[in-house]
Write an enzyme that holds these catalytic residues in place. Structure first.
Site, PDB file in Angstrom:
ATOM      1  N   GLY A 191      52.339 118.163 -36.934  1.00  0.00           N
ATOM      2  CA  GLY A 191      52.656 117.287 -36.428  1.00  0.00           C
ATOM      3  C   GLY A 191      52.614 115.020 -36.265  1.00  0.00           C
ATOM      4  O   GLY A 191      51.956 114.408 -35.097  1.00  0.00           O
ATOM      5  N   PRO A 211      53.831 106.779 -41.892  1.00  0.00           N
ATOM      6  CA  PRO A 211      55.170 106.183 -42.724  1.00  0.00           C
ATOM      7  C   PRO A 211      54.715 105.509 -43.779  1.00  0.00           C
ATOM      8  O   PRO A 211      54.290 105.715 -44.826  1.00  0.00           O
ATOM      9  CB  PRO A 211      54.650 104.612 -42.272  1.00  0.00           C
ATOM     10  CG  PRO A 211      53.292 104.887 -40.983  1.00  0.00           C
ATOM     11  CD  PRO A 211      52.564 105.915 -40.958  1.00  0.00           C
ATOM     12  N   LEU A 225      55.357 103.979 -46.529  1.00  0.00           N
ATOM     13  CA  LEU A 225      54.753 102.312 -47.315  1.00  0.00           C
ATOM     14  C   LEU A 225      54.031 101.711 -46.701  1.00  0.00           C
ATOM     15  O   LEU A 225      54.342 101.635 -45.363  1.00  0.00           O
ATOM     16  CB  LEU A 225      56.960 101.367 -47.382  1.00  0.00           C
ATOM     17  CG  LEU A 225      55.439 100.309 -48.412  1.00  0.00           C
ATOM     18  CD1 LEU A 225      55.866 100.591 -49.822  1.00  0.00           C
ATOM     19  CD2 LEU A 225      56.988  99.409 -48.088  1.00  0.00           C
ATOM     20  N   GLY A 226      52.605 102.417 -47.220  1.00  0.00           N
ATOM     21  CA  GLY A 226      51.172 101.320 -46.863  1.00  0.00           C
ATOM     22  C   GLY A 226      51.166 100.265 -47.235  1.00  0.00           C
ATOM     23  O   GLY A 226      51.675 100.042 -48.605  1.00  0.00           O
ATOM     24  N   GLY A 247      47.885  98.751 -48.611  1.00  0.00           N
ATOM     25  CA  GLY A 247      46.835  98.962 -49.980  1.00  0.00           C
ATOM     26  C   GLY A 247      45.803  97.947 -49.592  1.00  0.00           C
ATOM     27  O   GLY A 247      45.706  96.569 -49.395  1.00  0.00           O
ATOM     28  N   ASP A 266      45.627 100.863 -45.541  1.00  0.00           N
ATOM     29  CA  ASP A 266      45.041 102.164 -46.050  1.00  0.00           C
ATOM     30  C   ASP A 266      43.551 101.487 -45.891  1.00  0.00           C
ATOM     31  O   ASP A 266      43.448 100.121 -46.951  1.00  0.00           O
ATOM     32  CB  ASP A 266      45.275 103.234 -47.511  1.00  0.00           C
ATOM     33  CG  ASP A 266      44.628 103.796 -48.143  1.00  0.00           C
ATOM     34  OD1 ASP A 266      44.306 105.535 -47.641  1.00  0.00           O
ATOM     35  OD2 ASP A 266      44.152 102.831 -49.040  1.00  0.00           O
ATOM     36  N   TYR A 271      35.040 100.464 -50.047  1.00  0.00           N
ATOM     37  CA  TYR A 271      36.263  98.650 -50.839  1.00  0.00           C
ATOM     38  C   TYR A 271      34.997  98.235 -50.398  1.00  0.00           C
ATOM     39  O   TYR A 271      35.447  96.689 -50.938  1.00  0.00           O
ATOM     40  CB  TYR A 271      37.522  98.965 -49.836  1.00  0.00           C
ATOM     41  CG  TYR A 271      38.775 100.262 -50.488  1.00  0.00           C
ATOM     42  CD1 TYR A 271      38.312 100.754 -51.901  1.00  0.00           C
ATOM     43  CD2 TYR A 271      39.581 100.331 -50.093  1.00  0.00           C
ATOM     44  CE1 TYR A 271      39.376 101.817 -51.380  1.00  0.00           C
ATOM     45  CE2 TYR A 271      40.556 101.432 -50.163  1.00  0.00           C
ATOM     46  CZ  TYR A 271      40.343 102.362 -51.100  1.00  0.00           C
ATOM     47  OH  TYR A 271      40.622 102.929 -51.508  1.00  0.00           O
ATOM     48  N   LYS A 290      38.656 106.641 -45.142  1.00  0.00           N
ATOM     49  CA  LYS A 290      37.824 107.696 -46.126  1.00  0.00           C
ATOM     50  C   LYS A 290      36.267 107.969 -45.701  1.00  0.00           C
ATOM     51  O   LYS A 290      36.057 106.920 -45.772  1.00  0.00           O
ATOM     52  CB  LYS A 290      38.480 106.782 -48.035  1.00  0.00           C
ATOM     53  CG  LYS A 290      39.908 106.986 -47.903  1.00  0.00           C
ATOM     54  CD  LYS A 290      40.089 106.942 -49.669  1.00  0.00           C
ATOM     55  CE  LYS A 290      41.696 106.510 -49.007  1.00  0.00           C
ATOM     56  NZ  LYS A 290      41.971 105.135 -49.130  1.00  0.00           N
ATOM     57  N   HIS A 297      37.095 111.334 -49.594  1.00  0.00           N
ATOM     58  CA  HIS A 297      37.872 109.438 -51.097  1.00  0.00           C
ATOM     59  C   HIS A 297      37.776 110.503 -52.423  1.00  0.00           C
ATOM     60  O   HIS A 297      38.105 110.430 -53.409  1.00  0.00           O
ATOM     61  CB  HIS A 297      36.805 108.900 -50.509  1.00  0.00           C
ATOM     62  CG  HIS A 297      36.936 107.826 -51.614  1.00  0.00           C
ATOM     63  ND1 HIS A 297      36.722 106.333 -51.334  1.00  0.00           N
ATOM     64  CD2 HIS A 297      38.355 107.393 -52.143  1.00  0.00           C
ATOM     65  CE1 HIS A 297      37.336 105.917 -51.693  1.00  0.00           C
ATOM     66  NE2 HIS A 297      38.582 106.162 -52.301  1.00  0.00           N
TER      67      HIS A 297
END
Length: 313
Positions: free
Chosen positions: A12, A16, A18-19, A21, A46, A51, A80, A113
């Protein structure tokens, strides 16, 4: 005109392929790059607490929505859970912190992660005293509650090996949709791919171009003559070949750049196909070489790469 990126449907969830980052994007650069990416057609974004740029990412997302560049329902935001939030009582705090930074009510997918836990408050351990031995299966069960609560619409894992994914599958109430791992011709991970495909789990490739070498003598995938020759045959850049390598096999892949021209160039991967010979040639480059090693946790009981060591140099 924005590119319409295809999606993969699992359980469900429509992801996509192609993400965009945001890892290693500096706070003062990521907002501008992300708005350019959304304008070009990227919808799979993403992100991660670790980060260190969630606030800037969130500002860019909300400005894009406010300015009518995109609707929230058309975005697919991945976030994450960092390893310092592995204790079940801390899992909700982990996502709440990220949602607050991003200025969002929910994310579309929330990934663990990595399987290994850390005590904190240090983001990365500096000794084994900083390890936390929480079982990632218990962390997973706490993540399932986030779906129930509507804080994320789906959940998955990242940097998990086959044994670790299998343990989650044996114990889960909600199945992982994705395993996001390092994938490229120098680390094709064909056994992991076969396993995840057999369990109907989507592979998302990070560092598809080989990442920035951590040490000076690491191999540079973008300069590999085999990759260059395939690109020349198709009239494409090495980066476009490496992105297409994953799309051709039914995976999703993360492209990352802060340069507007490259953000657009990375989208030019839907107008050509790689042949079976091309894929075979790229797979033959395997060096079992991992750029992202998590070496600071290599003695952790749940370190995921003990069976896939860095290639000798």
């Amino acid at each position: 005109m924005a590119v319409n990126i295809p999606t993969i449907l699992r359980s469900g969830v429509r992801l996509p392929v192609l993400g965009f980052g945001t890892w290693k994007s500096k706070p003062n650069e990521v907002a501008t790059a992300l708005k350019a990416a959304i304008g070009a057609g990227y919808r799979h974004i993403d992100t991660a607490w670790n980060y260190g740029n969630e606030t800037e990412v969130g500002r860019a997302l909300n400005e894009a929505i406010r300015d009518g560049l995109v609707q929230r329902k058309d975005l697919f935001i991945v976030n994450k859970l960092w390893c310092t939030f592995h204790r079940p009582d801390d899992v909700r705090r982990g996502i709440a912190d990220s949602l607050g930074n991003l200025g969002l009510d929910y994310v579309d997918m929330y990934l663990m992660h990595g399987p290994q836990g850390f005590k904190g408050p240090k983001i990365r351990p500096t000794s084994e005293e900083d390890y936390d031995d929480t079982d990632y299966v218990d962390t997973w069960k706490a993540m399932e509650l986030l779906v129930d609560e509507g804080l994320t619409r789906s959940i998955g894992v990242s940097n998990f090996n086959t044994r670790q994914v299998d343990r989650v599958l044996q114990a889960c109430r909600i199945r992982p949709v994705v395993n996001q791992v390092e994938l490229h011709p120098y680390l094709p991970q064909l056994d992991l791919i076969r396993y995840c495909q057999s369990k109907d789990i989507i592979l998302t490739a990070y560092s598809p171009l080989g990442s920035t070498p951590e040490v000076g003598d690491e191999p540079r995938l973008l300069e590999d003559p085999v990759v260059a020759a395939i690109g020349e045959k198709h009239g494409k850049t090495p980066a476009q070949v490496l992105l297409r390598y994953h799309l051709e096999r039914g995976f999703s892949v993360l492209a990352k750049s802060i340069t507007p021209s490259r953000i657009l160039q990375n989208l030019e991967v839907f107008d050509f196909r790689l042949s079976e010979d091309d894929i075979r040639d790229l797979n033959s480059l395997n060096r079992n070489h991992r750029y992202v090693t998590w070496q600071y946790s290599k003695t952790h009981r749940y370190y995921p790469f003990d069976d896939q060591l860095r290639s000798p140099r």
